[in-house]
Write a protein that holds these residues in place. Structure first.
Motif, short mmCIF file in Angstrom:
data_model
loop_
_atom_site.label_atom_id
_atom_site.label_comp_id
_atom_site.label_asym_id
_atom_site.label_seq_id
_atom_site.Cartn_x
_atom_site.Cartn_y
_atom_site.Cartn_z
N PRO A 144 0.83 -1.22 0.00
CA PRO A 144 0.00 0.00 0.00
C PRO A 144 0.86 1.26 0.00
CG PRO A 144 -0.78 -1.58 1.63
CD PRO A 144 0.53 -2.10 1.14
N ILE A 145 0.44 2.25 -0.78
CA ILE A 145 1.20 3.48 -0.88
C ILE A 145 1.34 4.16 0.49
CG2 ILE A 145 1.23 5.80 -1.88
CD1 ILE A 145 1.96 3.67 -3.85
N TRP A 146 0.27 4.12 1.30
CA TRP A 146 0.35 4.78 2.61
C TRP A 146 1.43 4.13 3.48
CZ3 TRP A 146 -0.24 1.87 6.95
CH2 TRP A 146 -0.93 0.64 6.82
N ALA A 147 1.58 2.79 3.37
CA ALA A 147 2.60 2.11 4.18
C ALA A 147 4.00 2.47 3.70
CB ALA A 147 2.39 0.60 4.11
N THR A 148 4.19 2.53 2.38
CA THR A 148 5.51 2.92 1.86
C THR A 148 5.83 4.36 2.24
OG1 THR A 148 4.63 3.63 -0.29
CG2 THR A 148 5.24 1.32 -0.07
N ALA A 149 4.83 5.23 2.26
CA ALA A 149 5.06 6.62 2.62
C ALA A 149 5.45 6.75 4.09
CB ALA A 149 3.80 7.45 2.33
N LEU A 150 4.82 5.95 4.96
CA LEU A 150 5.18 5.99 6.37
C LEU A 150 6.62 5.54 6.59
CD1 LEU A 150 2.01 4.61 8.22
CD2 LEU A 150 2.94 6.94 8.28
N VAL A 151 7.02 4.46 5.92
CA VAL A 151 8.40 3.98 6.06
C VAL A 151 9.38 5.01 5.51
CG1 VAL A 151 10.04 2.21 5.29
CG2 VAL A 151 7.77 1.54 6.07
N ALA A 152 9.05 5.62 4.36
CA ALA A 152 9.92 6.63 3.79
C ALA A 152 10.07 7.83 4.72
CB ALA A 152 9.38 7.09 2.43
N ALA A 153 8.97 8.24 5.36
CA ALA A 153 9.04 9.36 6.31
C ALA A 153 9.91 9.00 7.51
CB ALA A 153 7.63 9.73 6.77
N ALA A 154 9.80 7.75 7.99
CA ALA A 154 10.62 7.31 9.11
C ALA A 154 12.10 7.27 8.71
CB ALA A 154 10.16 5.93 9.59
N ILE A 155 12.38 6.84 7.48
CA ILE A 155 13.76 6.81 6.99
C ILE A 155 14.34 8.22 6.97
CG2 ILE A 155 15.15 6.45 4.91
CD1 ILE A 155 13.35 4.00 4.32
N MET A 182 14.63 4.78 -1.12
CA MET A 182 13.24 4.47 -0.86
C MET A 182 12.39 5.75 -0.83
SD MET A 182 13.71 1.38 -0.93
CE MET A 182 11.96 1.16 -1.00
N ILE A 183 13.01 6.85 -0.40
CA ILE A 183 12.29 8.13 -0.43
C ILE A 183 12.00 8.52 -1.87
CG2 ILE A 183 12.40 10.56 0.22
CD1 ILE A 183 14.36 9.72 2.46
N SER A 184 12.98 8.35 -2.74
CA SER A 184 12.78 8.65 -4.15
C SER A 184 11.72 7.75 -4.76
CB SER A 184 14.10 8.48 -4.91
OG SER A 184 13.94 8.78 -6.27
N VAL A 185 11.73 6.47 -4.40
CA VAL A 185 10.73 5.53 -4.93
C VAL A 185 9.33 6.00 -4.58
CG1 VAL A 185 9.81 3.19 -4.68
CG2 VAL A 185 12.27 3.53 -4.97
N VAL A 186 9.12 6.40 -3.33
CA VAL A 186 7.79 6.84 -2.90
C VAL A 186 7.38 8.11 -3.63
CG1 VAL A 186 6.47 7.70 -0.94
CG2 VAL A 186 7.93 5.70 -0.67
N LEU A 187 8.30 9.06 -3.80
CA LEU A 187 7.97 10.29 -4.53
C LEU A 187 7.57 9.99 -5.97
CD1 LEU A 187 10.74 12.74 -3.26
CD2 LEU A 187 8.30 12.78 -2.70
N THR A 210 6.23 7.23 -7.12
CA THR A 210 4.93 6.55 -7.18
C THR A 210 3.76 7.53 -7.04
OG1 THR A 210 5.03 6.03 -4.81
CG2 THR A 210 5.82 4.35 -6.35
N LEU A 211 4.03 8.75 -6.61
CA LEU A 211 2.98 9.76 -6.58
C LEU A 211 2.61 10.21 -7.99
CD1 LEU A 211 4.15 11.94 -3.55
CD2 LEU A 211 2.54 10.02 -3.57
N VAL A 212 3.56 10.09 -8.93
CA VAL A 212 3.30 10.43 -10.33
C VAL A 212 2.96 9.19 -11.13
CG1 VAL A 212 4.39 11.26 -12.45
CG2 VAL A 212 4.69 12.51 -10.33
N HIS A 213 3.77 8.15 -10.98
CA HIS A 213 3.54 6.89 -11.69
C HIS A 213 2.99 5.87 -10.68
CE1 HIS A 213 5.32 8.40 -15.26
NE2 HIS A 213 6.56 8.39 -14.83
N ARG A 214 1.71 5.82 -10.56
CA ARG A 214 1.10 4.89 -9.61
C ARG A 214 1.45 3.44 -10.00
NH1 ARG A 214 -1.25 6.58 -4.73
NH2 ARG A 214 -1.59 8.82 -4.97
N PRO A 215 1.92 2.64 -9.06
CA PRO A 215 2.26 1.25 -9.38
C PRO A 215 1.02 0.50 -9.86
CG PRO A 215 3.17 1.89 -7.26
CD PRO A 215 2.24 2.97 -7.66
N ARG A 216 1.14 -0.16 -11.00
CA ARG A 216 0.02 -0.89 -11.58
C ARG A 216 0.42 -2.33 -11.85
NH1 ARG A 216 -1.96 2.66 -16.56
NH2 ARG A 216 0.29 2.73 -16.93
N PRO A 217 -0.54 -3.24 -11.77
CA PRO A 217 -0.23 -4.64 -12.04
C PRO A 217 -0.07 -4.91 -13.51
CG PRO A 217 -2.56 -4.39 -11.61
CD PRO A 217 -1.95 -3.04 -11.37
N PRO A 218 0.60 -6.00 -13.89
CA PRO A 218 0.70 -6.35 -15.30
C PRO A 218 -0.68 -6.63 -15.88
CG PRO A 218 2.26 -7.62 -13.99
CD PRO A 218 1.34 -6.93 -13.03
#
Length: 306
Positions: free
Chosen positions: A184-195, A289-294, A296-304
Motif C-alpha cells: 500500500p502506498i500509505w505504508a511505503t510513505a510511512l516507512v519513507a518518512a521514518a527513513i 526508498m524516499i525517491s521511490v515513494v515520490l 509513485t505519486l506520479v507513476h502509480r504502481p500498476r499490475p501487469p
C-alpha cells in the motif's frame, strides 16, 4: 524512412500512450529501433542473438535513464581534472551553473518530461535540506568557497539528488514497469518518512537504520517487478528488492567517484582519499526508498495486464 520503421514508431507511440507514460521523442526512436531489430531477428536468429539484442537494448535504456546522473559525474570529474584553480568563477559556482544549464537543456530539447519535473525538484529539496543538516553535524564537508550555497552546502549538491529522482522516473517510463503485490502506498510513505527522520534523529537518538531496512524488506518482500525492454516485447520478472539493491550499489559506486573528484569528503578522507565505507551502501538503499515513494505519486504502481 521506410514503412516498416514508421509502423514500429507508431506502435511504440500507441503502446506508450496506452500505458499512460509517454515517451520523449528520443525515447520513441530508441524503442522503435529495438522493435525493428527484434522483429528482424524473430524469424531466423537463434536464442543467443536474440538474447544479446535484448541485453543491448536493456543496457542502452538503462544508460539513457542515467543520463542526468552521468552528466553530473562527468562535470564533477572535469571540475577536478581540468577546471583552473585560479578561475574568476570558483569551481563550486561553475558546477551549479553547469547543472542548471543541463537541466534547462533537457527540458528545452524535450529529453525530459515536464510532468515528472516536480518529483525531481522535490527530491532536490529533500536532499538539500538533509545536506545542510549533515554538513552542520560534520558528517561530510564541501569546499568553503563560492557564493551559490546555503550555509556550507553548494547548490550543485541538490542536483546529485535530483539525478536519482530523474533515473527513477525514466525507468518507470522506459521499461513500462508493472508490479505484482505492490505494498500500500500509505505504508511505503510511512516507512519513507521514518527513513528521512532517522537521517536527522540518529545524531541525538539511537540509530534505527537496521530496523528500517527490516521494514523495507518486510514491506516489499512479496512484490515482483515486471518490465520489458521494448513495448511490444515479452515481460521479464524480478523481485523488486533485487532491483533496489542493484540501484543502491551503483549509487555507492557513483559516490566513490564523487568523493574522489573532491565534490565532498568524509572525515576519514580528509588526509587521503579512501573508498566510501560499505555502510554508506545501506544509507543509499534507504535514501532511495524516499525517491521511490515520490515517484509513485506520479507513476502509480500498476499490475501487469498481460
Amino acid at each position: 524512412m521506410s514503412r516498416a520503421s514508421g509502423d514500429s514508431g507508431d506502435s511504440s507511440r500507441e503502446s506508450s500512450r496506452a500505458s499512460g507514460r509517454a515517451f520523449t521523442p528520443l525515447e520513441e526512436r530508441l524503442d522503435a529501433w529495438a522493435h525493428r531489430r527484434s522483429q528482424a531477428l524473430a524469424a531466423d536468429a537463434g536464442p543467443w542473438r536474440r538474447g544479446l539484442l535484448e541485453f543491448a537494448v536493456f543496457t542502452a535504456k538503462q544508460a539513457w535513464a542515467c543520463v542526468f546522473g552521468a552528466v553530473m559525474l562527468v562535470l564533477l570529474v572535469l571540475a577536478r581534472l581540468v577546471y583552473p584553480d585560479d578561475a574568476l568563477l570558483v569551481r563550486s559556482d561553475a558546477l551549479v551553473l553547469a547543472a542548471l544549464t543541463v537541466q534547462a537543456l533537457m527540458l528545452a530539447l524535450r529529453l525530459e518530461g515536464g510532468r515528472e519535473l516536480w518529483v525531481i525538484v522535490m527530491f532536490h529539496v529533500v536532499g538539500t535540506v538533509m545536506e545542510i543538516f549533515k554538513t552542520h553535524m560534520g558528517s561530510w564537508a564541501y569546499e568553503t568557497d563560492g557564493l551559490l550555497r546555503i550555509g556550507g552546502v553548494p547548490l550543485y549538491t541538490g542536483f546529485m539528488y535530483a539525478a536519482v529522482g530523474s533515473y527513477m522516473v525514466r525507468v518507470f517510463r522506459l521499461f513500462d514497469l508493472r508490479f505484482t503485490r505492490y505494498p500500500p502506498i500509505w505504508a511505503t510513505a510511512l516507512v519513507a518518512a521514518a527513513i528521512y527522520a532517522n537521517f536527522f534523529t540518529h545524531h541525538y537518538l539511537p540509530d534505527v537504520r537496521w530496523v528500517l531496512v527490516g521494514a523495507v524488506v518486510l514491506l516489499y518482500a512479496r512484490c515482483v517487478m515486471s518490465f520489458r525492454n521494448q513495448r511490444t516485447g515479452p515481460r521479464r520478472r524480478m523481485p523488486i528488492l533485487v532491483a533496489f539493491v542493484g540501484v543502491a550499489f551503483f549509487l555507492w559506486i557513483a559516490e566513490n567517484v564523487g568523493t574522489w573528484a573532491g565534490a565532498w569528503i568524509y572525515p576519514h578522507q580528509s588526509a587521503q582519499w579512501h573508498l566510501v565505507p560499505p555502510t554508506k551502501f545501506v544509507a543509499w538503499l534507504l535514501l532511495m526508498m524516499i525517491s521511490v515513494v515520490l515517484v509513485t505519486l506520479v507513476h502509480r504502481p500498476r499490475p501487469p495486464t498481460d
